[in-house]
Design an enzyme around this catalytic site. Structure first.
Site, PDB file in Angstrom:
ATOM      1  CD  GLU A 267     -22.199  -0.260  -0.286  1.00 38.20           C
ATOM      2  OE1 GLU A 267     -21.367   0.057   0.752  1.00 38.20           O
ATOM      3  OE2 GLU A 267     -22.505   0.165  -1.010  1.00 38.20           O
ATOM      4  CE1 TYR A 311      -7.546  -4.605  10.136  1.00 38.69           C
ATOM      5  CE2 TYR A 311      -7.028  -6.355   9.212  1.00 38.69           C
ATOM      6  CZ  TYR A 311      -7.586  -5.305   8.893  1.00 38.69           C
ATOM      7  OH  TYR A 311      -7.730  -4.406   8.259  1.00 38.69           O
ATOM      8  CB  CYS A 338      12.021 -12.827   8.015  1.00 41.03           C
ATOM      9  SG  CYS A 338      13.540 -13.630   7.685  1.00 41.03           S
TER      10      CYS A 338
END
Ligand code: LLP
Length: 408
Positions: A267, A311, A338
């Site tokens: 997958e 991450y 912002c």
């Protein structure tokens, strides 16, 4: 071309002019090459594109024509796969908390459902699901960012080994066709160690299932996980090496336990589309903020690529319209949101950037636009697919009217 970055035979400047910025530019040749690499490395396996990496009906159609299917984890992703006319036989449905609607939709198209919790056995059977896998959590800690590990002890995904065995038994008793086991240990893997360990573990677990239940998995779905290299100092691991290592290990481990060879399912998400795209941004403000930091502000940021914030992902960049000029200095690339944390690249060497330049960030094809948000009410960018000097829009740019149109 003449010092200008070109993708699929088209100049970056032309693409930006025609489709606006920020723009995700997918190279069809690369997408196809990655799909073919999987098919060639594992001709007997069922290879599924993990839709979450970048949900796109156009890409799904390309993959389908190459013989790939789809792995989906929500009703939305299933809708993308069905819109691309993928048959249920080539769809695997995931989710750690599937709704009744998701189970019913999976049943309706005859997809293979991966049971992820004890109560899904009866719910899947009641929804009319016929074919299932059971997802097991071996307690293996993959070498990647904590947020994208999935098979460690205590993971929210899958079932611990003992409970997996119970679920397999109950699913058989409920009349479901339990085809096999599923495992996915994590994402952005650039090392084979944990994958090999997982295969060995699975074979031992399959042998335990044979002993305890008189059942062996005919299908083994090893999930996705192969990473891509974003910056030079990251390791590189190619599809062929990765897949071959898995196949070799399965053969060895299954033989060791004298088990019948399973049908494999893979997958991949990131490794199919990650390095097939770059993002084009327009440079705005260039600001010397301190002795050590000069910011190059671009017209996008954490709303089209939140991976640095989530991450700690690192990217590189180049000036697409002046790609032949020498880099002279270090710059930080920040977005327009912002928030001080809206920094896409902390340090990159560039020729002195000027307002109006085009900044290209490579290897942004996976988990970027698909994880994009409308933070600061910013419309999400467009994506194009380029090949042989032609570009076609695969996802249109959102507008401010789209956003306001959601208001009740
Ligand atoms: N199969 C399952 C069950 C998965 O959970 C995933 C990814 C894949 C396959 C595809 O994994 P890949 O080949 O793309 O590594 N947003 C994160 C990545 C999350 C991955 C979630 N599951 C990121 O940007 O790094």
């Amino acid at each position: 071309m003449d010092g200008e970055l070109a993708v699929g035979g088209l100049r970056a400047g032309e693409l930006a002019e025609r489709f606006g910025t920020p723009l995700f530019v997918y190279c069809e040749e690369t997408v196809l090459a990655r799909a073919r690499a999987y098919r060639q490395a594992a001709p007997e396996a069922l290879v599924l594109y993990s839709v979450k990496a970048f949900p796109s009906v156009s890409l799904l159609r390309l993959f389908a024509a190459e013989g790939l299917g789809a792995d989906v984890s929500t009703l939305g992703e299933l809708t993308f796969a069905r819109r691309a006319e993928l048959p249920g036989a080539r769809i695997v449905v995931h989710g750690n908390n599937k709704s009744d609607a998701e189970l019913a939709a999976a049943a309706k198209c005859g997809a293979l459902v991966v049971l992820d919790a004890a109560d899904e056995v009866d719910r899947a059977a009641a929804a009319g699901v016929r074919r299932v896998l059971v997802r097991v959590t071996p307690g293996i800690d993959a070498e990647t960012h904590d947020a994208i590990k999935t098979a460690h002890h205590g993971s929210k995904f899958g079932l611990p080994p003992d409970e997996t065995m119970v679920a397999v038994g109950e699913a058989i008793a409920a009349g479901l066709e339990v085809q096999g086991l599923h495992v996915h240990i994590g994402s952005q893997l650039l090392d084979l160690g944990a994958e090999r360990m997982t295969v060995d573990w699975l074979a031992a677990f399959a042998a335990a299932c044979r002993k305890g239940l008189g059942w062996t998995p005919g299908v083994v779905d090893l999930g996705g996980g192969l990473g891509v290299r974003h910056v030079e100092d990251e390791p590189a691991l190619d599809i062929r090496t990765f897949v071959q290592a898995l196949l070799d290990r399965v053969e060895r481990a299954w033989e060791l336990h004298d088990l019948p060879r399973p049908r494999l399912v893979l997958e991949p998400g990131r490794s199919l589309v990650g390095d097939a795209a770059c993002t084009l941004y327009r440079v705005g403000v260039v600001k010397r903020a301190s002795e050590t930091t000069t910011y190059v502000a671009i017209d996008g940021g954490m709303s089209d690529n939140p991976r640095p914030q989530l991450y700690g992902a690192r990217y590189t960049a180049l000036l697409a319209n002046r790609a032949n000029e020498d880099a002279t200095s270090w710059y930080a690339v920040c977005g327009s949101h912002c928030e001080s944390g809206d920094v896409l690249i902390e340090r990159v060497r560039l020729p002195e950037p000027r307002r109006g330049d085009l900044l290209a960030v490579p290897v942004t094809g996976a988990y970027t636009l698909g994880m994009g948000s409308n933070y600061n009410s910013v419309p999400r960018p467009a994506a194009v697919l380029v090949a042989g000097g032609a570009a076609r829009l695969v996802r249109r740019r959102e507008t401010e009217d789209d956003l306001v149109g959601l208001e009740a």
